[in-house]
Design an enzyme around this catalytic site. Structure first.
Site, PDB file in Angstrom:
ATOM      1  N   SER A  34       0.743  -1.135  -0.061  1.00 35.70           N
ATOM      2  CA  SER A  34       0.088   0.022   0.023  1.00 35.70           C
ATOM      3  C   SER A  34       0.836   1.293  -0.068  1.00 35.70           C
ATOM      4  O   SER A  34       1.891   1.512  -0.732  1.00 35.70           O
ATOM      5  CB  SER A  34      -0.881   0.029   1.199  1.00 35.70           C
ATOM      6  OG  SER A  34      -2.021   1.016   1.190  1.00 35.70           O
ATOM      7  N   ASP A  89      -5.557  -3.255  -2.569  1.00 41.16           N
ATOM      8  CA  ASP A  89      -4.493  -2.995  -1.624  1.00 41.16           C
ATOM      9  C   ASP A  89      -3.859  -4.307  -1.072  1.00 41.16           C
ATOM     10  O   ASP A  89      -4.620  -5.287  -0.705  1.00 41.16           O
ATOM     11  CB  ASP A  89      -5.208  -2.367  -0.540  1.00 41.16           C
ATOM     12  CG  ASP A  89      -4.305  -1.664   0.577  1.00 41.16           C
ATOM     13  OD1 ASP A  89      -3.223  -2.430   0.854  1.00 41.16           O
ATOM     14  OD2 ASP A  89      -4.549  -0.532   1.279  1.00 41.16           O
TER      15      ASP A  89
END
Length: 316
Positions: A68, A209
């Protein structure tokens, strides 16, 4: 006399060989340092602070893996950007500038002690294009901006430090390691927080993510060849306890709750864990002052753990 000269030559050759092999042994004894930068959205400014101290203390990083926001910061550092350049880039970024769908408009209002992001729906446009948005922020825009900043860098040619980004396949649920092609694709996939960022379509996959599978990619950087793994988790950087009041804060808090236990599992293989601590505003709407404060707590945590890290390296 001839035998004596031969003996001298042999002695010199032995000394040279011993010196060479000793040098190789010393070089081999130096541990390879890996850095695992964890997920956390706007908390990721702390990663910049950690890198500032690692660089100041001349800790050479040999491998980086990021999930991320950790992939965003890690990619820039792995590409050879100066840490001051990285700080400037992240302080100046306006993520709300990547909101692109036209049927919904946004307005930021001040109410008492907090910012409230309100939105309204343009009914005619929504009827004309009835597909609801898959996220608030376009990952395509961020990918294109990263391309511009990095001069369309590729994993295969442009990295100064070996780097991998972690994403999640939204269809299969598998962890995906991004390590080929444009670095921007890896970053865009890894940062696609569900509900906030649009999923990133890459090849035959729909990616989101990486924090859903591996919030702090200790295992990835270990597999890259690291002897000592420094893990940076952002779980200690927290929003002040208050009721979530907009779609961004609700989605962010939901993801945070989901990955708290998973983060603990991700950290199990780390040699040293950095967990910057902060309580205050944490959002994509916060100003430069708050961003700088979070960078500072990253510096503080890295400074605090530096004696332990240096001892670990010396004792290897």
């Amino acid at each position: 006399m001839k035998n004596k000269n031969n003996s001298i030559y042999k002695f010199i050759i032995i000394i040279i060989c011993v010196s060479l092999f000793s040098g190789i042994a010393i070089a081999d004894a130096k541990p390879k340092i890996g850095l695992a930068l964890g997920s956390g959205g706007a908390r990721g400014y702390a990663h910049v602070g950690v890198l500032k101290i690692l660089e100041k203390e001349e800790i050479e990083i040999d491998f980086i893996a990021g999930t991320s926001v950790g992939s965003l910061i890690g990619a820039l550092y792995a590409l050879g950007f100066d840490i001051d350049e990285i700080e400037k880039i992240v302080l100046e970024q306006d993520f709300m500038g990547y909101v692109t769908f036209k049927s919904i408009s946004f307005e930021l209002k001040e109410t008492k002690d907090r910012n409230v992001l309100g939105f309204s729906i343009n009914i005619p446009k929504l009827i004309a294009s009835p597909r609801l948005p898959r996220g608030l922020i376009s990952t395509i825009g961020i990918r294109d901006e990263f391309d511009r900043i990095s001069n369309w860098a590729h994993f295969e040619y442009d990295l100064k430090i070996p780097f991998k980004a972690v994403a999640t396949d939204l269809i299969t649920g598998e962890k995906i390691i991004m390590e080929n092609g444009k670095v921007s694709n890896g970053v865009a996939a890894s940062i696609s927080i569900p509900g906030i960022f649009s999923p990133f379509e890459f090849e035959d996959k729909i990616l989101v993510d990486g924090g859903l599978k591996d919030p702090v990619p200790v295992d990835v950087v270990r597999e890259m060849g690291a002897d000592i793994v420094i893990a940076v988790t952002l779980q200690g950087v927290k929003e002040e306890k208050k009721e979530p009041y907009n779609i961004i804060s609700i989605a962010d808090r939901s993801i945070e709750i989901m990955i708290e236990d998973l983060t603990r599992l991700s950290l199990e293989g780390a040699d040293i864990i950095l967990e910057p601590s902060y309580i205050g505003e944490v959002s994509f709407l916060m100003g430069e002052k708050e961003r700088v404060q979070i960078i500072q707590v990253g510096e503080d945590e890295a400074t605090k753990k530096m004696p332990e890290l240096k001892k670990m390296i010396a004792d290897f």
